[in-house]
Structures are given as structure tokens and as C-alpha cells.
Design an enzyme around this catalytic site. Structure first.
Site, PDB file in Angstrom:
ATOM      1  N   GLY A  51       0.836  -1.206   0.000  1.00 45.93           N
ATOM      2  CA  GLY A  51       0.000   0.000   0.000  1.00 45.93           C
ATOM      3  C   GLY A  51       0.860   1.241   0.000  1.00 45.93           C
ATOM      4  N   ASN A  52       0.264   2.376   0.279  1.00 44.23           N
ATOM      5  CA  ASN A  52       1.040   3.613   0.394  1.00 44.23           C
ATOM      6  C   ASN A  52       0.413   4.490   1.474  1.00 44.23           C
ATOM      7  OD1 ASN A  52      -0.978   5.493  -0.853  1.00 44.23           O
ATOM      8  ND2 ASN A  52      -0.668   4.120  -2.593  1.00 44.23           N
ATOM      9  N   ARG A  53       1.059   5.627   1.753  1.00 46.46           N
ATOM     10  CA  ARG A  53       0.650   6.429   2.920  1.00 46.46           C
ATOM     11  C   ARG A  53      -0.467   7.416   2.646  1.00 46.46           C
ATOM     12  NH1 ARG A  53       6.282   7.509   3.993  1.00 46.46           N
ATOM     13  NH2 ARG A  53       7.080   5.840   5.297  1.00 46.46           N
TER      14      ARG A  53
END
Ligand code: CTP
Length: 410
Positions: A208-210
Site C-alpha cells: 500500500g502507500n501512505r
């Protein structure tokens, strides 16, 4: 006189910047607003209620128990105001507001707010960066309050840091921008994507990412306030749904692609604010992967949603907006992306200021214009983006003519 006919309550907390609220009241009045003032007891130690009575022609409300306010002055003011601005918003006042306290004139009025609520924080930089303050600010913005500042500059004790109240003229400008935009998007249908995508590796792990989703949610929320119909395609985030939005929840890029491709032609505008993962694991294991030696992951490309819509659209959406997060050559990379994805507007963020935070510094890149914006809160940036969208919707000649049959990358 662009605040003509608008009613604004200025609520003061007890901080040294209270003296600037005098200028704020004058500035709002100069722009045509009718202003009333409420003050905490602490605020009266910094500036006298008589000053505000003189400026507004009405007594400043300082005490819910005072005889002259017998009745429900907080209910009356909350209903009366198109906007309530808390300036200065101290750490204490922010904390009490976030926790729903209503035990003084300012908080009780806030609790009854019908219109838009603004906070202009003012405090020492360590109080501003304190985890409690940041959590409280998130709570308030999740409830759709608009936080203006603070800005970096000299503080009361002589230090320099982020905690200085925004200048009164800038606060008035932001309030005006919010209040004068009402309903200028009515009749438009917006499809907005938000948040990260999660690309599953196995039943418990993902890539995923932030991305927090705040930018897309702010756009949805501002567009709703401006009268648009909004459908939000949301990746996994922990944000309250803006009231009035239709929400389609997705997890992966493939799901988001399907959700957007099956409906984009029913919308006037598509805003791709989601941080879509470019790759996903080639295989999703049905059982939890057990540890062993080193592990190599094979990743495959995800479909590019923005480029697919850019290539396939015939008439709708007539405005296509993408985002870009860049570390270098901000404008040129955004311009390439504009062309490559056949978009009308790319919102380019500097990678340092972008993902996950509360503010953005963005450059708006269109075929024939580039606008560099100062650092601002996500709701304010959302309004700037929507201003451009509105111009593009109303003025098709501002959009570049495209050949049909743009080649989709994948
Ligand atoms: N986007 C998309 N589908 C993807 C990846 C990105 O629709 N699979 C959209 C994002 O929502 C955003 C814009 O494209 O609006 C951002 O693109 P980015 O990932 O920066 O573009 P790339 O062309 O992949 O750029 P780079 O070459 O820098 O990776």
C-alpha cells in the site's frame, strides 16, 4: 463588499493574538459582513469586550449567564451565522471544541453552528506540533471544520516557528472564498477517487502507500457544499463520509478501475485524487505466506485508470483531473502527464509536502496555463481545484481539442 449580506461570528480564545481579532472584525466588516463577537473569559484578559461592541454595534457575548442574554444566545448566534471563525484558536479551545464541550459562550455557540466553522490556531510551535493538538485538529477537520494556518513566523516569546495566527486579511479572504462559492457547481456531477489502494499478497498482507484520502475527501466535501452531486470511489481510509456523497468502497487498483470504468460516462467531471498503486503482486496467495529463506515478489502492472478514461471518453467526463507527486521537474513532469493521460488539469504536488499531511503546496498545470499555489490546507486547495474545474466546465474552449482514439497504455 463581497461579504455583503453574510453574517459572521468571530469567537475569541485567550491568546496573545486576540488583539488581531480586532483587525479581523474590521476587515470582515469592511468586506460587507455583519459581525458579532463571542469571547471566552480568558480572551477578555487580552482585549476588552467594549472594543468589539464599538466595532460591531452589538455587545460582545462573554458570559452565558449574564442577564442581558437571558434566553439562548448561543442557539440564536449559531443559527444566525453563515460562518463562525475562532480566532485565535488556542490549544485549550481546540481541545475543548474537539471534545464537544459547551461550557462557555464560544463553545456553546460553536456547538449550535449551522454554517461553516473555521479555526485560526495560534500557539507556541511545540503546543501546535503536540500530538494532542494534531489529533484534535484531525477530529475537527473530520467534522468538516476548516483550519486556517497557523503560519510560520515570530511567536510571542521571541522564537520563530509554526504557530503564528494567520493574518486577519488572509483569514477574511478564506472566509469570503468559502461563503461566496455556495452553489456555483449545482447541476454538475462529479466522480472523485480518493485514498490508497491495497494490493493483497495473502489474506493478511498487502502492498500500500501512505495516502490518507484527505485530499479526495476534501474535494468531495467542498464540491457538495458548492452544490455538486458527488460520487466518491474510496480506497481503504478511516475518514467520515462527507454528508450527501454516494460512496463506493474499493480495495485494489483493479477494483477501482472497474468502479470508475463502469460509470465515468455518467459524470461531467472525474477527479483522480487516489494514490493508485502502479503494481500488484502477480499472485495473491490464498493462505498466509510462511517465512522461509529470502522471498522474491513478482509484480505486474495495474491498469492506469486516468489514462484509460482519457483514451476512452467521448463526451463525458468533459473535465478530467489527475494528480502528480513529483520530486523533481515538477511542472514539466506534470505537463508530460497531462499529455500522456489526455487530462485537462494535473495537480502537481511536491513530494516533500504531499502524501498523508494536512497541507499541500501544489501547482495547477493545464494545457495553456500554469498556476503555482502557496502552501495551504487541503480544503482550500480543493476549492482552488474546483474553481479551475468550474472554468473548464463553463468554457469548453479553455480545454484543448483532442483527437479521438488516444492510445490507452494498458
Ligand atoms: N493513476 C491512475 N491509475 C494508476 C496510477 C495512477 O489513474 N494505475 C492516476 C492517479 O490517481 C493520479 C495520477 O494518475 O491522478 C498520478 O499518476 P502517477 O502515478 O504519478 O503517474 P505515472 O504516470 O504512473 O507517473 P510516474 O511515471 O511518475 O510513475
Amino acid at each position: 463588499m463581497s461579504l455583503q449580506g453574510k453574517r459572521v461570528v468571530v469567537g475569541l480564545g485567550g491568546g496573545i493574538a486576540a488583539f488581531k481579532a480586532v483587525e479581523l472584525v474590521r476587515e470582515l466588516s469592511r468586506r460587507g459582513a455583519e459581525v458579532r463577537v463571542v469571547m471566552t473569559e480568558a480572551a477578555t484578559h487580552f482585549v476588552g469586550p467594549i472594543t468589539f461592541a464599538g466595532l460591531t454595534g452589538k455587545p460582545a457575548v462573554t458570559d452565558l449567564w449574564a442577564k442581558e442574554y437571558a434566553g439562548e444566545v448561543h442557539v440564536e448566534l449559531g443559527e444566525w451565522a453563515d460562518a463562525i471563525v475562532i480566532a485565535p484558536a488556542t490549544m485549550n479551545l481546540i481541545s475543548r471544541a474537539a471534545n464537544g464541550q459547551a461550557n462557555d459562550a464560544v463553545l456553546a455557540t460553536l456547538a449550535c453552528a449551522r454554517g461553516v466553522v473555521f479555526f485560526a490556531p495560534s500557539m507556541h510551535h511545540r503546543m501546535w506540533s503536540h500530538g494532542a493538538t494534531q489529533a484534535n485538529i484531525r477530529t475537527l477537520t473530520d467534522r468538516e471544520a476548516v483550519v486556517l494556518g497557523p503560519v510560520t513566523g515570530p511567536l510571542a516569546n521571541g522564537e520563530v516557528g509554526e504557530g503564528r495566527m494567520m493574518e486577519p486579511a488572509d483569514i477574511a479572504e478564506e472566509i469570503e472564498s468559502h461563503l461566496t462559492h455556495s452553489d456555483d457547481l449545482s447541476g454538475s456531477r462529479l466522480l472523485v477517487t480518493a485514498g490508497p489502494t491495497h494490493e493483497d499478497l495473502d489474506p493478511v498482507r498487502f502492498l500500500g502507500n501512505r495516502s490518507s484520502g484527505r485530499m479526495g475527501y476534501a474535494i468531495a466535501s467542498r464540491a457538495l457544499r458548492r452544490g455538486a452531486e458527488v460520487t466518491l470511489v474510496s480506497g481503504p481510509v478511516h475518514l467520515p463520509v462527507p454528508s450527501g456523497a454516494e460512496v463506493i468502497r474499493v480495495r485494489s487498483a483493479v477494483e477501482m478501475h472497474a468502479a470508475v470504468m463502469s460509470r465515468f460516462d455518467q459524470f461531467d467531471v472525474l477527479i483522480m485524487a487516489a494514490a493508485v498503486a502502479d503494481y500488484r503482486p502477480a499472485q495473491r496467495e490464498s493462505h498466509k505466506i510462511k517465512k522461509g529463506g529470502d522471498l522474491r515478489l513478482e509484480l505486474v502492472r495495474n491498469p492506469d485508470i486516468l489514462a484509460s478514461v482519457g483514451a476512452k471518453r467521448v463526451q463525458r467526463p468533459s473535465v478530467l483531473v489527475g494528480f502528480a507527486l513529483e520530486t523533481e521537474n515538477l511542472e514539466q513532469s506534470a505537463r508530460d502527464k497531462l499529455e500522456r493521460k489526455a487530462a485537462d488539469l494535473i495537480v502537481a504536488n511536491e513530494a516533500s509536502a504531499g502524501l498523508g499531511g494536512d497541507t499541500n503546496r501544489a501547482t495547477l498545470v493545464e494545457a495553456s496555463a500554469t498556476t503555482s499555489l502557496p502552501e495551504m490546507g487541503k480544503p482550500a486547495l480543493a476549492d482552488q481545484i474546483l474553481d479551475r474545474v468550474r472554468t473548464l466546465l463553463k468554457n469548453p474552449s479553455a480545454r484543448p481539442r483532442r483527437e479521438t482514439g488516444h492510445k490507452a497504455p494498458n
